[in-house]
Design a protein around this motif. Structure first.
Motif, PDB file in Angstrom:
ATOM      1  N   ASN A  30       0.828  -1.198   0.000  1.00 53.37           N
ATOM      2  CA  ASN A  30       0.000   0.000   0.000  1.00 53.37           C
ATOM      3  C   ASN A  30       0.866   1.253   0.000  1.00 53.37           C
ATOM      4  OD1 ASN A  30      -2.828  -0.798   0.084  1.00 53.37           O
ATOM      5  ND2 ASN A  30      -2.322  -1.755   2.060  1.00 53.37           N
ATOM      6  N   LEU A  31       0.274   2.361  -0.414  1.00 50.51           N
ATOM      7  CA  LEU A  31       0.973   3.642  -0.414  1.00 50.51           C
ATOM      8  C   LEU A  31       1.333   4.067   1.001  1.00 50.51           C
ATOM      9  CD1 LEU A  31      -1.339   5.513  -2.942  1.00 50.51           C
ATOM     10  CD2 LEU A  31       0.951   4.639  -3.409  1.00 50.51           C
ATOM     11  N   VAL A  32       2.456   4.735   1.131  1.00 51.32           N
ATOM     12  CA  VAL A  32       2.885   5.286   2.417  1.00 51.32           C
ATOM     13  C   VAL A  32       2.357   6.713   2.513  1.00 51.32           C
ATOM     14  CG1 VAL A  32       4.862   5.900   3.852  1.00 51.32           C
ATOM     15  CG2 VAL A  32       4.936   3.837   2.422  1.00 51.32           C
ATOM     16  N   HIS A  33       1.668   7.025   3.607  1.00 51.59           N
ATOM     17  CA  HIS A  33       1.061   8.358   3.714  1.00 51.59           C
ATOM     18  C   HIS A  33       2.131   9.430   3.907  1.00 51.59           C
ATOM     19  CE1 HIS A  33       1.627   8.010   8.106  1.00 51.59           C
ATOM     20  NE2 HIS A  33       1.365   9.305   8.155  1.00 51.59           N
ATOM     21  N   ALA A  34       1.860  10.611   3.382  1.00 46.84           N
ATOM     22  CA  ALA A  34       2.764  11.758   3.515  1.00 46.84           C
ATOM     23  C   ALA A  34       2.168  12.834   4.405  1.00 46.84           C
ATOM     24  CB  ALA A  34       3.073  12.347   2.131  1.00 46.84           C
ATOM     25  N   VAL A  35       0.836  12.842   4.559  1.00 49.03           N
ATOM     26  CA  VAL A  35       0.133  13.851   5.348  1.00 49.03           C
ATOM     27  C   VAL A  35      -0.786  13.131   6.315  1.00 49.03           C
ATOM     28  CG1 VAL A  35      -1.533  15.752   5.270  1.00 49.03           C
ATOM     29  CG2 VAL A  35       0.206  15.543   3.471  1.00 49.03           C
ATOM     30  N   ASP A  36      -0.692  13.474   7.605  1.00 51.10           N
ATOM     31  CA  ASP A  36      -1.602  12.913   8.597  1.00 51.10           C
ATOM     32  C   ASP A  36      -2.945  13.628   8.471  1.00 51.10           C
ATOM     33  OD1 ASP A  36      -2.978  12.507  11.252  1.00 51.10           O
ATOM     34  OD2 ASP A  36      -1.125  11.417  11.692  1.00 51.10           O
ATOM     35  N   PHE A  37      -4.040  12.869   8.464  1.00 50.76           N
ATOM     36  CA  PHE A  37      -5.353  13.498   8.284  1.00 50.76           C
ATOM     37  C   PHE A  37      -5.651  14.526   9.366  1.00 50.76           C
ATOM     38  CE2 PHE A  37      -6.385  10.133  11.263  1.00 50.76           C
ATOM     39  CZ  PHE A  37      -7.449  10.602  12.007  1.00 50.76           C
ATOM     40  N   ARG A  38      -5.016  14.380  10.527  1.00 49.00           N
ATOM     41  CA  ARG A  38      -5.244  15.341  11.605  1.00 49.00           C
ATOM     42  C   ARG A  38      -4.605  16.695  11.297  1.00 49.00           C
ATOM     43  NH1 ARG A  38      -3.594  10.734  15.816  1.00 49.00           N
ATOM     44  NH2 ARG A  38      -2.324  10.299  13.974  1.00 49.00           N
ATOM     45  N   GLN A  39      -3.695  16.740  10.319  1.00 51.86           N
ATOM     46  CA  GLN A  39      -3.180  18.030   9.873  1.00 51.86           C
ATOM     47  C   GLN A  39      -4.283  18.841   9.192  1.00 51.86           C
ATOM     48  OE1 GLN A  39       0.736  15.912   8.236  1.00 51.86           O
ATOM     49  NE2 GLN A  39       0.857  18.127   7.983  1.00 51.86           N
ATOM     50  N   LEU A  40      -5.150  18.170   8.415  1.00 51.76           N
ATOM     51  CA  LEU A  40      -6.286  18.865   7.814  1.00 51.76           C
ATOM     52  C   LEU A  40      -7.205  19.397   8.897  1.00 51.76           C
ATOM     53  CD1 LEU A  40      -5.281  16.852   5.478  1.00 51.76           C
ATOM     54  CD2 LEU A  40      -7.573  17.129   4.553  1.00 51.76           C
ATOM     55  N   TYR A  41      -7.521  18.555   9.877  1.00 51.59           N
ATOM     56  CA  TYR A  41      -8.417  18.961  10.953  1.00 51.59           C
ATOM     57  C   TYR A  41      -7.828  20.121  11.755  1.00 51.59           C
ATOM     58  CZ  TYR A  41     -10.814  14.438  10.237  1.00 51.59           C
ATOM     59  OH  TYR A  41     -11.499  13.361   9.726  1.00 51.59           O
ATOM     60  N   ALA A  42      -6.527  20.041  12.049  1.00 44.56           N
ATOM     61  CA  ALA A  42      -5.879  21.103  12.817  1.00 44.56           C
ATOM     62  C   ALA A  42      -5.916  22.423  12.059  1.00 44.56           C
ATOM     63  CB  ALA A  42      -4.438  20.712  13.140  1.00 44.56           C
ATOM     64  N   THR A  43      -5.725  22.353  10.742  1.00 47.12           N
ATOM     65  CA  THR A  43      -5.776  23.566   9.922  1.00 47.12           C
ATOM     66  C   THR A  43      -7.163  24.190   9.968  1.00 47.12           C
ATOM     67  OG1 THR A  43      -4.104  22.611   8.435  1.00 47.12           O
ATOM     68  CG2 THR A  43      -5.372  24.494   7.613  1.00 47.12           C
ATOM     69  N   VAL A  44      -8.189  23.375   9.825  1.00 52.55           N
ATOM     70  CA  VAL A  44      -9.567  23.874   9.875  1.00 52.55           C
ATOM     71  C   VAL A  44      -9.877  24.440  11.257  1.00 52.55           C
ATOM     72  CG1 VAL A  44     -11.995  23.201   9.734  1.00 52.55           C
ATOM     73  CG2 VAL A  44     -10.358  22.327   8.055  1.00 52.55           C
ATOM     74  N   ALA A  45      -9.464  23.722  12.305  1.00 52.33           N
ATOM     75  CA  ALA A  45      -9.769  24.153  13.668  1.00 52.33           C
ATOM     76  C   ALA A  45      -9.182  25.536  13.962  1.00 52.33           C
ATOM     77  CB  ALA A  45      -9.250  23.129  14.668  1.00 52.33           C
ATOM     78  N   ARG A  46      -7.904  25.714  13.665  1.00 50.78           N
ATOM     79  CA  ARG A  46      -7.263  26.981  14.042  1.00 50.78           C
ATOM     80  C   ARG A  46      -7.499  28.080  13.015  1.00 50.78           C
ATOM     81  NH1 ARG A  46      -2.898  30.375  14.029  1.00 50.78           N
ATOM     82  NH2 ARG A  46      -1.852  29.389  12.264  1.00 50.78           N
ATOM     83  N   ARG A  47      -7.323  27.749  11.729  1.00 42.60           N
ATOM     84  CA  ARG A  47      -7.354  28.802  10.710  1.00 42.60           C
ATOM     85  C   ARG A  47      -8.768  29.175  10.287  1.00 42.60           C
ATOM     86  NH1 ARG A  47      -3.067  29.045   7.363  1.00 42.60           N
ATOM     87  NH2 ARG A  47      -4.124  30.901   6.551  1.00 42.60           N
ATOM     88  N   TRP A  48      -9.710  28.215  10.324  1.00 41.78           N
ATOM     89  CA  TRP A  48     -11.068  28.495   9.865  1.00 41.78           C
ATOM     90  C   TRP A  48     -12.003  28.830  11.014  1.00 41.78           C
ATOM     91  CZ3 TRP A  48     -12.856  29.949   5.425  1.00 41.78           C
ATOM     92  CH2 TRP A  48     -14.224  29.880   5.144  1.00 41.78           C
ATOM     93  N   TRP A  49     -11.924  28.018  12.091  1.00 37.83           N
ATOM     94  CA  TRP A  49     -12.814  28.239  13.239  1.00 37.83           C
ATOM     95  C   TRP A  49     -12.184  29.078  14.335  1.00 37.83           C
ATOM     96  CZ3 TRP A  49     -14.047  22.358  13.117  1.00 37.83           C
ATOM     97  CH2 TRP A  49     -15.046  22.119  12.164  1.00 37.83           C
ATOM     98  N   GLY A  50     -10.865  29.209  14.337  1.00 36.70           N
ATOM     99  CA  GLY A  50     -10.205  30.013  15.342  1.00 36.70           C
ATOM    100  C   GLY A  50     -10.250  29.434  16.739  1.00 36.70           C
ATOM    101  N   VAL A  51     -10.187  28.103  16.851  1.00 29.53           N
ATOM    102  CA  VAL A  51     -10.185  27.458  18.170  1.00 29.53           C
ATOM    103  C   VAL A  51      -8.848  26.750  18.373  1.00 29.53           C
ATOM    104  CG1 VAL A  51     -12.693  27.177  18.128  1.00 29.53           C
ATOM    105  CG2 VAL A  51     -11.232  25.300  17.315  1.00 29.53           C
ATOM    106  N   ASP A  52      -8.635  26.262  19.579  1.00 31.37           N
ATOM    107  CA  ASP A  52      -7.392  25.592  19.938  1.00 31.37           C
ATOM    108  C   ASP A  52      -7.297  24.260  19.200  1.00 31.37           C
ATOM    109  OD1 ASP A  52      -5.192  24.427  21.089  1.00 31.37           O
ATOM    110  OD2 ASP A  52      -5.982  24.396  23.134  1.00 31.37           O
ATOM    111  N   ALA A  53      -6.413  24.179  18.220  1.00 31.33           N
ATOM    112  CA  ALA A  53      -6.305  22.978  17.403  1.00 31.33           C
ATOM    113  C   ALA A  53      -5.874  21.774  18.227  1.00 31.33           C
ATOM    114  CB  ALA A  53      -5.323  23.204  16.250  1.00 31.33           C
ATOM    115  N   GLN A  54      -5.009  21.982  19.216  1.00 32.26           N
ATOM    116  CA  GLN A  54      -4.540  20.860  20.017  1.00 32.26           C
ATOM    117  C   GLN A  54      -5.660  20.234  20.829  1.00 32.26           C
ATOM    118  OE1 GLN A  54      -0.702  20.838  21.941  1.00 32.26           O
ATOM    119  NE2 GLN A  54      -0.109  22.745  20.950  1.00 32.26           N
ATOM    120  N   ALA A  55      -6.630  21.052  21.230  1.00 27.14           N
ATOM    121  CA  ALA A  55      -7.775  20.510  21.952  1.00 27.14           C
ATOM    122  C   ALA A  55      -8.664  19.678  21.040  1.00 27.14           C
ATOM    123  CB  ALA A  55      -8.587  21.649  22.569  1.00 27.14           C
TER     124      ALA A  55
END
Length: 319
Positions: free
Chosen positions: A280-305
């Motif tokens: 199988n393909l080896v992933h290069a981006v963790d899906f949680r990077q997408l979520y963290a980007t949306v959380a902080r940059r779009w919603w303005g909340v604490d991405a780590q939470a």
């Protein structure tokens, strides 16, 4: 359909090209996570909850964004709407509702009043009252007259889901509150056999649905404040099987679209010379990077939470 010197879209994704040409479509390549699980049920649970492979969480990642401050910004009629199923997925344990048709949902909730009165006299049913009350509150926010869109919606289940989605957006613009997150579903990508025609049909449905979504949200002057992001439990194996299909895989590309999106290719292109032990393909981006980007940059909340850890953001949002 050529995007650059080495990357292209399936021909049935031509409906996405206007977004690409306007730099409103980002394609994040190689999205996955460490120690991938190839079970449908467990892997979608991992994506819904933003958990580690061997970690079990009950709350959805969007629910944690609500708890991190998104829900305190305004009085939402519901914290989310899931169209096309009964499970709330990333909205699990939030004040969200599942529906296929906003009008049918409103009519159903209207019939709950008598049942709620009966339940009040029965302590064993007390816990249902709050759920019913929340559903009635959400229904009030969806009770606006249907918006008469000029957009032509595709035929079929996904086209109907897109139509229901934008009606929810239209109703919340009537001054009745808001719904911050809407989840749509498009299934049957599990193409273990005869993949070529099935996959082409599904990609056409996806592209036409997203194009209609953009058109309708533009009619509502809501496209610039809307973000569309795909998610799925896994990709497909790199090599086809004996039945003309592909089996469960790992890394896959995901799309992000919207008026505030910085279009382009992100992540890393699939490397067929670097497969894992399961081919199988080896992933290069963790899906949680997408979520963290949306959380902080779009919603303005604490991405780590939200993602419960430190994950690098991806630059698919402007500003």
């Amino acid at each position: 359909i050529r995007l650059d010197a080495r990357t292209g879209l399936h021909p049935e994704l031509k409906g996405l090209m206007p977004l690409w040409e306007k730099n409103e479509l980002a394609i994040v390549q190689g999205v996955g996570y460490p120690e991938p699980n190839l079970s449908h049920f467990r892997s979608i649970e991992i994506w819904d909850t933003a958990s580690k492979s061997q970690e079990y969480l009950s709350s959805g990642w969007v629910t944690r964004a609500m708890q991190a401050g998104l829900a305190s910004r305004t009085r939402f009629t519901a914290e989310g709407v899931f169209i096309g199923g009964n499970a709330l997925g990333p909205l699990a344990q939030s004040r969200a509702v599942a529906l296929n048709n906003p009008v049918a949902f409103v009519n159903q909730v209207r019939g709950m009043d008598a049942a709620a009165t009966t339940a009040r006299a029965n302590p064993a049913l007390q816990h249902l009252l709050k759920v019913e009350s929340d559903m009635q509150t959400a229904a009030l926010g969806l009770r606006a007259e249907p918006f008469n869109f000029a957009t032509v919606f595709p035929q079929g289940g996904f086209g109907n889901a897109v139509r229901a989605c934008v009606q929810v957006v239209a109703s919340q613009q009537s001054g009745r509150g808001g719904v911050p997150v809407i989840v749509l579903t498009l299934g049957s990508f599990d193409t273990h056999q005869n993949q070529l025609p099935q996959h082409a049909n599904l990609l056409r449905q996806l592209a036409e649905g997203v194009a209609a979504l953009k058109s309708a949200l533009t009619e509502l002057n809501a496209w610039d404040r809307s973000l569309v992001m795909t998610f799925s439990e896994f990709g497909r194996r790199a090599r086809q099987n004996q039945s003309g299909g592909t089996d469960h895989g790992t890394a896959a590309p995901h799309f992000v679209a919207g008026g505030a999106v910085r279009g382009g290719l992100f992540g890393q292109a699939p490397d067929l010379q670097r497969l894992d032990a399961g081919q199988n393909l080896v992933h290069a981006v963790d899906f949680r990077q997408l979520y963290a980007t949306v959380a902080r940059r779009w919603w303005g909340v604490d991405a780590q939470a939200v993602v419960r850890g430190q994950f690098d953001e991806i630059g698919f949002l402007r500003g």
